[in-house]
Motif scaffolding. Sequence first.
Motif, PDB file in Angstrom:
ATOM      1  N   GLY A 107      66.470  30.008  48.016  1.00  0.00           N
ATOM      2  CA  GLY A 107      65.937  29.270  48.813  1.00  0.00           C
ATOM      3  C   GLY A 107      66.039  29.466  50.052  1.00  0.00           C
ATOM      4  O   GLY A 107      65.830  30.648  50.267  1.00  0.00           O
ATOM      5  N   VAL A 108      65.505  28.344  50.885  1.00  0.00           N
ATOM      6  CA  VAL A 108      65.043  28.579  52.489  1.00  0.00           C
ATOM      7  C   VAL A 108      66.387  28.057  53.318  1.00  0.00           C
ATOM      8  O   VAL A 108      66.709  26.612  52.913  1.00  0.00           O
ATOM      9  CB  VAL A 108      63.565  27.471  52.596  1.00  0.00           C
ATOM     10  CG1 VAL A 108      63.432  28.543  53.955  1.00  0.00           C
ATOM     11  CG2 VAL A 108      62.787  28.115  52.105  1.00  0.00           C
ATOM     12  N   ILE A 109      66.902  28.865  54.318  1.00  0.00           N
ATOM     13  CA  ILE A 109      67.770  28.824  55.484  1.00  0.00           C
ATOM     14  C   ILE A 109      67.550  29.222  56.790  1.00  0.00           C
ATOM     15  O   ILE A 109      66.436  30.161  56.109  1.00  0.00           O
ATOM     16  CB  ILE A 109      69.381  29.589  54.854  1.00  0.00           C
ATOM     17  CG1 ILE A 109      69.315  30.880  54.701  1.00  0.00           C
ATOM     18  CG2 ILE A 109      69.959  28.400  53.300  1.00  0.00           C
ATOM     19  CD1 ILE A 109      70.348  31.468  54.465  1.00  0.00           C
ATOM     20  N   ALA A 110      67.832  27.837  57.284  1.00  0.00           N
ATOM     21  CA  ALA A 110      68.412  28.336  58.658  1.00  0.00           C
ATOM     22  C   ALA A 110      69.713  28.097  59.779  1.00  0.00           C
ATOM     23  O   ALA A 110      69.833  27.178  59.325  1.00  0.00           O
ATOM     24  CB  ALA A 110      66.980  27.099  58.971  1.00  0.00           C
ATOM     25  N   ASN A 111      69.671  29.430  60.025  1.00  0.00           N
ATOM     26  CA  ASN A 111      71.261  29.407  60.727  1.00  0.00           C
ATOM     27  C   ASN A 111      70.472  28.464  62.512  1.00  0.00           C
ATOM     28  O   ASN A 111      69.953  28.829  62.874  1.00  0.00           O
ATOM     29  CB  ASN A 111      71.383  30.774  61.327  1.00  0.00           C
ATOM     30  CG  ASN A 111      73.080  30.219  62.261  1.00  0.00           C
ATOM     31  OD1 ASN A 111      72.779  30.024  62.484  1.00  0.00           O
ATOM     32  ND2 ASN A 111      72.881  31.849  62.398  1.00  0.00           N
ATOM     33  N   GLU A 112      71.365  27.335  62.797  1.00  0.00           N
ATOM     34  CA  GLU A 112      71.446  26.264  62.906  1.00  0.00           C
ATOM     35  C   GLU A 112      69.807  25.393  63.191  1.00  0.00           C
ATOM     36  O   GLU A 112      69.502  25.383  62.547  1.00  0.00           O
ATOM     37  CB  GLU A 112      71.681  26.799  64.808  1.00  0.00           C
ATOM     38  CG  GLU A 112      73.131  27.152  64.693  1.00  0.00           C
ATOM     39  CD  GLU A 112      74.451  26.427  64.783  1.00  0.00           C
ATOM     40  OE1 GLU A 112      73.883  25.027  65.181  1.00  0.00           O
ATOM     41  OE2 GLU A 112      75.413  26.401  64.662  1.00  0.00           O
ATOM     42  N   THR A 113      68.984  25.095  64.418  1.00  0.00           N
ATOM     43  CA  THR A 113      67.974  25.361  64.773  1.00  0.00           C
ATOM     44  C   THR A 113      67.235  25.144  64.378  1.00  0.00           C
ATOM     45  O   THR A 113      66.938  26.762  64.932  1.00  0.00           O
ATOM     46  CB  THR A 113      67.358  24.415  65.979  1.00  0.00           C
ATOM     47  OG1 THR A 113      68.625  23.641  66.643  1.00  0.00           O
ATOM     48  CG2 THR A 113      66.397  23.722  66.110  1.00  0.00           C
ATOM     49  N   PRO A 114      66.051  25.066  63.023  1.00  0.00           N
ATOM     50  CA  PRO A 114      64.990  25.871  62.462  1.00  0.00           C
ATOM     51  C   PRO A 114      64.199  26.488  63.694  1.00  0.00           C
ATOM     52  O   PRO A 114      63.379  26.060  63.942  1.00  0.00           O
ATOM     53  CB  PRO A 114      64.125  25.328  61.742  1.00  0.00           C
ATOM     54  CG  PRO A 114      65.067  23.858  61.506  1.00  0.00           C
ATOM     55  CD  PRO A 114      66.223  23.721  62.019  1.00  0.00           C
ATOM     56  N   GLY A 115      63.703  27.979  63.501  1.00  0.00           N
ATOM     57  CA  GLY A 115      62.605  28.359  63.945  1.00  0.00           C
ATOM     58  C   GLY A 115      61.308  27.926  63.571  1.00  0.00           C
ATOM     59  O   GLY A 115      61.192  27.592  62.075  1.00  0.00           O
ATOM     60  N   SER A 116      60.619  29.332  64.227  1.00  0.00           N
ATOM     61  CA  SER A 116      59.437  29.161  63.623  1.00  0.00           C
ATOM     62  C   SER A 116      58.814  29.640  62.343  1.00  0.00           C
ATOM     63  O   SER A 116      58.668  28.966  61.025  1.00  0.00           O
ATOM     64  CB  SER A 116      58.060  29.244  64.700  1.00  0.00           C
ATOM     65  OG  SER A 116      58.545  30.072  64.709  1.00  0.00           O
ATOM     66  N   ASP A 117      59.931  30.445  62.151  1.00  0.00           N
ATOM     67  CA  ASP A 117      59.859  31.565  60.954  1.00  0.00           C
ATOM     68  C   ASP A 117      60.472  31.099  59.647  1.00  0.00           C
ATOM     69  O   ASP A 117      59.739  30.487  58.761  1.00  0.00           O
ATOM     70  CB  ASP A 117      60.728  32.785  61.159  1.00  0.00           C
ATOM     71  CG  ASP A 117      59.957  33.576  62.109  1.00  0.00           C
ATOM     72  OD1 ASP A 117      58.617  33.594  62.066  1.00  0.00           O
ATOM     73  OD2 ASP A 117      60.539  35.093  62.553  1.00  0.00           O
ATOM     74  N   ASP A 118      61.229  30.002  60.134  1.00  0.00           N
ATOM     75  CA  ASP A 118      62.638  29.368  59.044  1.00  0.00           C
ATOM     76  C   ASP A 118      61.410  27.556  58.852  1.00  0.00           C
ATOM     77  O   ASP A 118      60.874  27.529  57.163  1.00  0.00           O
ATOM     78  CB  ASP A 118      63.939  28.402  59.337  1.00  0.00           C
ATOM     79  CG  ASP A 118      64.116  29.753  60.198  1.00  0.00           C
ATOM     80  OD1 ASP A 118      64.778  31.261  59.296  1.00  0.00           O
ATOM     81  OD2 ASP A 118      64.891  29.412  61.544  1.00  0.00           O
ATOM     82  N   LEU A 119      60.641  27.128  59.618  1.00  0.00           N
ATOM     83  CA  LEU A 119      59.803  26.319  59.477  1.00  0.00           C
ATOM     84  C   LEU A 119      58.419  27.076  58.447  1.00  0.00           C
ATOM     85  O   LEU A 119      57.683  26.102  57.513  1.00  0.00           O
ATOM     86  CB  LEU A 119      59.179  25.629  60.565  1.00  0.00           C
ATOM     87  CG  LEU A 119      59.820  24.831  61.118  1.00  0.00           C
ATOM     88  CD1 LEU A 119      59.837  24.515  62.580  1.00  0.00           C
ATOM     89  CD2 LEU A 119      61.085  24.019  60.295  1.00  0.00           C
ATOM     90  N   ASP A 120      57.524  27.637  58.652  1.00  0.00           N
ATOM     91  CA  ASP A 120      57.125  28.730  57.363  1.00  0.00           C
ATOM     92  C   ASP A 120      57.259  28.892  56.480  1.00  0.00           C
ATOM     93  O   ASP A 120      56.308  28.377  55.610  1.00  0.00           O
ATOM     94  CB  ASP A 120      56.166  29.589  58.327  1.00  0.00           C
ATOM     95  CG  ASP A 120      55.449  29.600  60.109  1.00  0.00           C
ATOM     96  OD1 ASP A 120      54.769  28.798  59.615  1.00  0.00           O
ATOM     97  OD2 ASP A 120      55.657  30.799  60.731  1.00  0.00           O
ATOM     98  N   ALA A 121      58.068  29.219  55.888  1.00  0.00           N
ATOM     99  CA  ALA A 121      59.116  29.217  54.893  1.00  0.00           C
ATOM    100  C   ALA A 121      59.679  28.122  54.440  1.00  0.00           C
ATOM    101  O   ALA A 121      59.074  27.951  53.154  1.00  0.00           O
ATOM    102  CB  ALA A 121      60.334  30.313  54.885  1.00  0.00           C
ATOM    103  N   CYS A 122      59.186  27.547  55.052  1.00  0.00           N
ATOM    104  CA  CYS A 122      59.733  25.458  54.601  1.00  0.00           C
ATOM    105  C   CYS A 122      58.135  25.589  53.522  1.00  0.00           C
ATOM    106  O   CYS A 122      58.258  24.660  52.462  1.00  0.00           O
ATOM    107  CB  CYS A 122      60.111  24.346  55.900  1.00  0.00           C
ATOM    108  SG  CYS A 122      61.762  24.800  55.514  1.00  0.00           S
ATOM    109  N   LYS A 123      57.119  25.467  54.732  1.00  0.00           N
ATOM    110  CA  LYS A 123      55.736  25.272  54.152  1.00  0.00           C
ATOM    111  C   LYS A 123      55.532  25.875  53.039  1.00  0.00           C
ATOM    112  O   LYS A 123      54.997  26.137  52.133  1.00  0.00           O
ATOM    113  CB  LYS A 123      54.894  25.682  55.546  1.00  0.00           C
ATOM    114  CG  LYS A 123      55.171  24.762  56.572  1.00  0.00           C
ATOM    115  CD  LYS A 123      53.944  25.218  57.660  1.00  0.00           C
ATOM    116  CE  LYS A 123      52.478  24.761  57.237  1.00  0.00           C
ATOM    117  NZ  LYS A 123      51.900  24.985  58.500  1.00  0.00           N
ATOM    118  N   ALA A 124      55.850  27.361  52.332  1.00  0.00           N
ATOM    119  CA  ALA A 124      55.444  28.176  51.774  1.00  0.00           C
ATOM    120  C   ALA A 124      56.431  27.945  50.726  1.00  0.00           C
ATOM    121  O   ALA A 124      55.896  28.240  49.406  1.00  0.00           O
ATOM    122  CB  ALA A 124      56.195  29.518  52.281  1.00  0.00           C
ATOM    123  N   ALA A 125      57.359  27.213  50.183  1.00  0.00           N
ATOM    124  CA  ALA A 125      58.275  26.737  49.494  1.00  0.00           C
ATOM    125  C   ALA A 125      57.983  25.493  48.859  1.00  0.00           C
ATOM    126  O   ALA A 125      57.220  24.968  47.735  1.00  0.00           O
ATOM    127  CB  ALA A 125      59.794  26.631  49.859  1.00  0.00           C
TER     128      ALA A 125
END
Length: 142
Positions: A118-136
């Motif tokens: 899955g894709v998780i972000a601690n608190e407010t998603p950072g750029s790495d988290d958002l990039d992982a969302c796009k990849a998913a």
Amino acid sequence: MSEVIVAFWTGTGNTAEMAEYVAEGIKEGGAEAKVVSVDDISAADLKDAKAFALGCPSMGVEQLEESTMEPFVEEVCGFASGKTIGLFGSYGWGDGEWMRSWVERMTAAGAEMAEPEGVIANETPGSDDLDACKAAGAKLVD
């Protein structure tokens, strides 16, 4: 062009932001994306889809939101076999146990995960988290 649904529940807006980035990945992958709150869709709307994404933050003692998302996910488990599912969400405490449990639950129901953890972000998603969302999101497209 196929449509991929991104259904989510959000409390603070973090998971809603992640949903938009999952949708961006779907669009970059060549499909249409429909981002919708689980309040505005039924699990049955996903029954005929080959792939979709579900998002929910960690609540309480690292669990899914109980009144809306949990019943939605329980219904999805009934037809998840053979589907490709992307799971995502944010958390503010703990270590992501809620996502590991959710992935295990979907896998046990026969689903294939777009992202194995899955894709998780601690608190407010950072750029790495958002990039992982796009990849998913891109992995949900045929």
